[in-house]
Write a protein that holds these residues in place. Structure first.
Motif, PDB file in Angstrom:
ATOM      1  N   MET A   1       0.933  -1.021  -0.014  1.00  0.00           N
ATOM      2  CA  MET A   1       0.035   0.004  -0.007  1.00  0.00           C
ATOM      3  C   MET A   1       0.955   1.322  -0.031  1.00  0.00           C
ATOM      4  SD  MET A   1      -2.495   1.374   3.045  1.00  0.00           S
ATOM      5  CE  MET A   1      -3.842   0.286   2.921  1.00  0.00           C
ATOM      6  N   ASN A   2       0.492   2.159  -0.866  1.00  0.00           N
ATOM      7  CA  ASN A   2       1.247   3.269  -0.779  1.00  0.00           C
ATOM      8  C   ASN A   2       1.094   4.321   0.249  1.00  0.00           C
ATOM      9  OD1 ASN A   2       2.322   5.909  -1.536  1.00  0.00           O
ATOM     10  ND2 ASN A   2       1.246   6.300  -3.406  1.00  0.00           N
ATOM     11  N   ASP A   3       1.772   4.704   1.208  1.00  0.00           N
ATOM     12  CA  ASP A   3       1.564   5.371   2.548  1.00  0.00           C
ATOM     13  C   ASP A   3       0.976   6.729   2.143  1.00  0.00           C
ATOM     14  OD1 ASP A   3       3.912   4.197   4.826  1.00  0.00           O
ATOM     15  OD2 ASP A   3       2.161   3.188   3.740  1.00  0.00           O
ATOM     16  N   ASN A   4       1.274   7.417   0.970  1.00  0.00           N
ATOM     17  CA  ASN A   4       0.738   8.473   0.584  1.00  0.00           C
ATOM     18  C   ASN A   4      -0.576   8.660  -0.201  1.00  0.00           C
ATOM     19  OD1 ASN A   4       3.159   9.764   1.815  1.00  0.00           O
ATOM     20  ND2 ASN A   4       4.326   9.508  -0.220  1.00  0.00           N
ATOM     21  N   SER A   5      -1.275   7.497  -0.248  1.00  0.00           N
ATOM     22  CA  SER A   5      -2.319   7.242  -0.957  1.00  0.00           C
ATOM     23  C   SER A   5      -3.647   8.391   0.026  1.00  0.00           C
ATOM     24  CB  SER A   5      -2.963   6.095  -1.160  1.00  0.00           C
ATOM     25  OG  SER A   5      -3.191   5.473  -0.199  1.00  0.00           O
ATOM     26  N   ALA A   6      -4.655   8.717  -0.829  1.00  0.00           N
ATOM     27  CA  ALA A   6      -5.586   9.321  -0.042  1.00  0.00           C
ATOM     28  C   ALA A   6      -6.292   8.448   0.902  1.00  0.00           C
ATOM     29  CB  ALA A   6      -6.622   9.950  -1.116  1.00  0.00           C
ATOM     30  N   LEU A   7      -6.696   7.139   0.503  1.00  0.00           N
ATOM     31  CA  LEU A   7      -7.162   6.035   1.144  1.00  0.00           C
ATOM     32  C   LEU A   7      -6.564   5.952   2.426  1.00  0.00           C
ATOM     33  CD1 LEU A   7      -9.576   4.343   1.581  1.00  0.00           C
ATOM     34  CD2 LEU A   7      -8.308   2.511   0.138  1.00  0.00           C
ATOM     35  N   TYR A   8      -5.356   5.706   2.312  1.00  0.00           N
ATOM     36  CA  TYR A   8      -4.345   5.443   3.553  1.00  0.00           C
ATOM     37  C   TYR A   8      -4.675   6.662   4.430  1.00  0.00           C
ATOM     38  CZ  TYR A   8      -0.365   5.335   6.760  1.00  0.00           C
ATOM     39  OH  TYR A   8       0.493   5.243   7.875  1.00  0.00           O
ATOM     40  N   ALA A   9      -4.448   7.924   3.903  1.00  0.00           N
ATOM     41  CA  ALA A   9      -4.779   9.152   4.857  1.00  0.00           C
ATOM     42  C   ALA A   9      -6.276   9.242   5.454  1.00  0.00           C
ATOM     43  CB  ALA A   9      -4.438  10.218   3.897  1.00  0.00           C
ATOM     44  N   PHE A  10      -7.055   8.918   4.568  1.00  0.00           N
ATOM     45  CA  PHE A  10      -8.418   8.999   5.242  1.00  0.00           C
ATOM     46  C   PHE A  10      -8.401   7.701   6.273  1.00  0.00           C
ATOM     47  CE2 PHE A  10     -12.787   7.577   5.278  1.00  0.00           C
ATOM     48  CZ  PHE A  10     -13.382   8.655   5.640  1.00  0.00           C
ATOM     49  N   ASN A  11      -7.962   6.554   5.903  1.00  0.00           N
ATOM     50  CA  ASN A  11      -8.140   5.557   7.011  1.00  0.00           C
ATOM     51  C   ASN A  11      -7.384   6.126   8.428  1.00  0.00           C
ATOM     52  OD1 ASN A  11      -9.745   3.980   5.555  1.00  0.00           O
ATOM     53  ND2 ASN A  11      -8.105   2.917   4.738  1.00  0.00           N
ATOM     54  N   LYS A  12      -6.502   6.739   8.218  1.00  0.00           N
ATOM     55  CA  LYS A  12      -5.456   7.073   9.561  1.00  0.00           C
ATOM     56  C   LYS A  12      -5.773   8.301   9.970  1.00  0.00           C
ATOM     57  CE  LYS A  12      -0.878   6.977  10.990  1.00  0.00           C
ATOM     58  NZ  LYS A  12      -0.695   5.868  11.816  1.00  0.00           N
ATOM     59  N   PHE A  13      -6.399   9.418   9.315  1.00  0.00           N
ATOM     60  CA  PHE A  13      -6.515  10.519   9.721  1.00  0.00           C
ATOM     61  C   PHE A  13      -8.099  11.360   9.584  1.00  0.00           C
ATOM     62  CE2 PHE A  13      -2.032  10.568   9.109  1.00  0.00           C
ATOM     63  CZ  PHE A  13      -1.336  10.573  10.414  1.00  0.00           C
ATOM     64  N   GLY A  14      -8.974  10.479   8.993  1.00  0.00           N
ATOM     65  CA  GLY A  14     -10.130  10.875   8.553  1.00  0.00           C
ATOM     66  C   GLY A  14     -10.960  11.379   9.827  1.00  0.00           C
ATOM     67  N   ASP A  15     -11.026  10.772  11.014  1.00  0.00           N
ATOM     68  CA  ASP A  15     -11.794  11.279  12.135  1.00  0.00           C
ATOM     69  C   ASP A  15     -10.961  12.265  12.723  1.00  0.00           C
ATOM     70  OD1 ASP A  15     -13.230   9.081  12.030  1.00  0.00           O
ATOM     71  OD2 ASP A  15     -12.359   7.745  13.444  1.00  0.00           O
ATOM     72  N   THR A  16      -9.888  12.490  12.600  1.00  0.00           N
ATOM     73  CA  THR A  16      -9.034  13.695  13.047  1.00  0.00           C
ATOM     74  C   THR A  16      -9.417  15.069  12.635  1.00  0.00           C
ATOM     75  OG1 THR A  16      -7.126  12.190  13.779  1.00  0.00           O
ATOM     76  CG2 THR A  16      -6.617  14.527  13.840  1.00  0.00           C
ATOM     77  N   VAL A  17      -9.517  14.895  11.088  1.00  0.00           N
ATOM     78  CA  VAL A  17      -9.681  16.067  10.320  1.00  0.00           C
ATOM     79  C   VAL A  17     -11.151  16.463  10.265  1.00  0.00           C
ATOM     80  CG1 VAL A  17     -10.198  16.554   7.736  1.00  0.00           C
ATOM     81  CG2 VAL A  17      -7.940  15.495   8.438  1.00  0.00           C
ATOM     82  N   LEU A  18     -12.082  15.435  10.601  1.00  0.00           N
ATOM     83  CA  LEU A  18     -13.497  15.596  10.710  1.00  0.00           C
ATOM     84  C   LEU A  18     -13.672  16.392  12.210  1.00  0.00           C
ATOM     85  CD1 LEU A  18     -16.382  15.153  10.185  1.00  0.00           C
ATOM     86  CD2 LEU A  18     -16.436  13.071  10.953  1.00  0.00           C
ATOM     87  N   ARG A  19     -12.821  15.910  13.201  1.00  0.00           N
ATOM     88  CA  ARG A  19     -13.304  16.518  14.358  1.00  0.00           C
ATOM     89  C   ARG A  19     -12.612  18.130  14.506  1.00  0.00           C
ATOM     90  NH1 ARG A  19     -10.846  11.859  16.399  1.00  0.00           N
ATOM     91  NH2 ARG A  19      -9.119  12.910  16.924  1.00  0.00           N
ATOM     92  N   THR A  20     -11.275  18.154  13.789  1.00  0.00           N
ATOM     93  CA  THR A  20     -11.035  19.696  13.410  1.00  0.00           C
ATOM     94  C   THR A  20     -12.041  20.637  12.932  1.00  0.00           C
ATOM     95  OG1 THR A  20      -8.654  18.747  13.267  1.00  0.00           O
ATOM     96  CG2 THR A  20      -9.213  20.903  12.582  1.00  0.00           C
ATOM     97  N   ALA A  21     -12.704  19.843  11.824  1.00  0.00           N
ATOM     98  CA  ALA A  21     -13.447  20.695  11.053  1.00  0.00           C
ATOM     99  C   ALA A  21     -14.769  21.015  11.841  1.00  0.00           C
ATOM    100  CB  ALA A  21     -14.004  20.060   9.590  1.00  0.00           C
ATOM    101  N   PHE A  22     -15.448  20.202  12.569  1.00  0.00           N
ATOM    102  CA  PHE A  22     -16.416  20.208  13.409  1.00  0.00           C
ATOM    103  C   PHE A  22     -16.206  21.226  14.405  1.00  0.00           C
ATOM    104  CE2 PHE A  22     -19.140  18.708  16.923  1.00  0.00           C
ATOM    105  CZ  PHE A  22     -20.524  18.958  16.279  1.00  0.00           C
ATOM    106  N   ALA A  23     -14.790  21.006  15.138  1.00  0.00           N
ATOM    107  CA  ALA A  23     -14.522  22.096  16.068  1.00  0.00           C
ATOM    108  C   ALA A  23     -14.518  23.566  15.702  1.00  0.00           C
ATOM    109  CB  ALA A  23     -13.433  21.827  17.012  1.00  0.00           C
TER     110      ALA A  23
END
Length: 164
Positions: A1-23
């Motif tokens: 798996m390519n560590d720089n893929s959008a899917l990898y990023a979403f799986n790893k940091f999706g919740d963090t980005v969502l919490r940031t945007a929500f806050a």
């Protein structure tokens, strides 16, 4: 798996980005839209990241910039009571008290809300926040201090009592 893929990023940091945007927006639907935009942008224009922390910083910076743009948009000037009612019923994994405090943070000017969120919710250091936001460390410290004062004042108006 390519560590720089959008899917990898979403799986790893999706919740963090969502919490940031929500806050920052105080609106779950807007936060979901911003999160989707961030990952679509990464998918459309893949980036080379030095590490997962570099990727996380890029994603959060991208989300914060989109939140700033949303605050400036005409759409935000026409916020409906229904949007506010929906946002207050959706918690995004925060307790009711956390939600109230998060809403107060979101009402602060963006320069304060972003540093407070990154410091307390994402547990970044002042140095990391300065790098992420492209600001001087002393500036971030000042913004954090002033933001805390403003938040404390607003919370006291709402009846919160602090024990020192």
């Amino acid at each position: 798996m390519n560590d720089n893929s959008a899917l990898y990023a979403f799986n790893k940091f999706g919740d963090t980005v969502l919490r940031t945007a929500f806050a920052m927006t105080g609106n779950y639907t807007e936060a979901e839209d911003i999160t989707q935009e961030v990952f679509l942008a990464l998918h459309a224009r893949p980036q080379d990241f030095e590490s997962d922390e570099h990727m996380k910083a890029w994603l959060l910076r991208s989300a914060i910039n989109r939140c700033k743009n949303l605050r400036k948009s005409a759409r935000m000037m026409k916020n409906s009571p229904l949007d506010e009612a929906l946002a207050s019923t959706l918690s995004c994994e925060f307790t009711p008290r956390d939600n109230e405090i998060r809403e107060m943070i979101a009402k602060l000017p963006e320069k304060y809300s972003s540093v407070i969120f990154l410091y307390y919710f994402e547990e970044y250091t002042v140095k990391e926040i300065a790098s992420l936001l492209g600001k001087n460390e002393n500036t971030v410290s000042s913004l954090l201090q002033r933001g805390r004062k403003k938040l404390k004042t607003e919370l006291e108006k709402e009846g919160y009592v602090y024990e020192n």
